[in-house]
Design an enzyme around this catalytic site. Sequence first.
Site, short mmCIF file in Angstrom:
data_model
loop_
_atom_site.label_atom_id
_atom_site.label_comp_id
_atom_site.label_asym_id
_atom_site.label_seq_id
_atom_site.Cartn_x
_atom_site.Cartn_y
_atom_site.Cartn_z
N HIS A 130 0.99 -1.35 -0.02
CA HIS A 130 -0.13 -0.05 -0.01
C HIS A 130 0.88 1.22 -0.06
CE1 HIS A 130 -4.43 -0.87 1.23
NE2 HIS A 130 -3.78 -1.73 0.50
N GLU A 141 -6.59 -0.23 -5.81
CA GLU A 141 -7.60 0.63 -5.24
C GLU A 141 -7.05 1.96 -5.62
OE1 GLU A 141 -5.79 -1.34 -2.93
OE2 GLU A 141 -7.24 -3.02 -2.71
#
Length: 322
Positions: A38, A107
Site C-alpha cells: 500500500h 484501489e
Amino acid sequence: MVELGYTLSSEEHPPNDLVEHATRAEDAGFDFLSISDHFHPWTSQQGNSPFVWSTLGGVAHATDDIPVGIGVTCPIMRYHPTIVAQATATVAAMLDGRFVFGVGTGELLNEHVVGEHWPEHAVRLEMLEESVEIIRKLWTGDQVSHHGEHYSVQNARLFTLPEETPPILVSAYGKRSAQTAADIGDGFWSVGPQDTVDTWEDAGGDGPRYTQLQVCYAESEDEAVETAYEWWPNSALPGELSAQLPTPVHFEQACQMVEKADIAESSIVTSPDPEAHVESIQTAVDAGYDHVYVHQIGPDQEACFEFYENEVFPAVENADFG
C-alpha cells in the site's frame, strides 16, 4: 492439507516491526507469509505504509525457509511494469525460490497518488494483462521493447534475475476478473471465502489458491471487537467503496457508518475459542482454498502468535479438512 500463513500488515506496523513479525511467524510454525503493498493505510489510526520492496529485503535476510508472498501489488499505475519486473526479480533472487508474486487491479487509495486518471475496472483488467505480459518478458533476461495499448518499453533488460521464476497469482472478485486470472496467472489470490474461485477453476485456472482471514485475538471477545472496531473498521464497508475512495480521510468518513455491532457480526473472527478459528479455516478450505493466511488486527501481534502456536495449530492438526 491446507497451508496456514501470517499477514504482515504494512498498514499497521513500521518496517522493522514487520521484519520481526516475519521471524516470529516462522518460529511459531506458520507455513508462509503474506505482505501487503500500500501507499496509504486505510485509516490514519492504522498509521503506517512502508515501501514493501524495502521491507521484503529485510524479511529475506531475517528469515530462513518460510515462503513469502506479496498480496497483492497493482502493477498498472503507481508502478510501471518494468519497475515491478526489476523489483520482483531482485526480491525473488534474495528469497531464493520462496517468493510468490500476487497482482491485482488495485484501489484508488494507492494508485491515484501519481496523478493519473483512475480507469474503470474493465480497463484496469486490460492494463493488468498487458503489465503481466511485460513482466514475464523481462524475467527472461532478454532485451525487451514493447509498444502496447497502455505501456511502452524501450530496450529494457534485467541483469539481476532469480534462478527460479516466481509464480504470479492473480487476484479476482468477479466473473470477468476470475476469467482473466485464469488466463494470465499461475494461481489465484483473494480475500475471504467466496465462490469466485469456482469461476476461476471453470475458466481453466490452475495452481495454488490463497485467501486471507481477518482475526482479532484478545483475552475476551468484547476486547477483540473493540480493537477491531478501532483499528480495522474499513472491513465492514459495503460494496466497492474500498476500491473507489481516494484517501484515508474519505475512509474515516465512510467508517462513521460502521458500528461495533457491525464488527461483531462481520467475518472477522473475534472469539478466543480456538475452534472458532479452525471453523473459519474450514470455511475457506470448503470454498476451494489451499493457502489460508491470518491477519491479526491491532498492535498485539505476540498474543496471536502464542495463541496459534499453543492452541490453534494443535486443533488444526486434529481437524479433518478433507
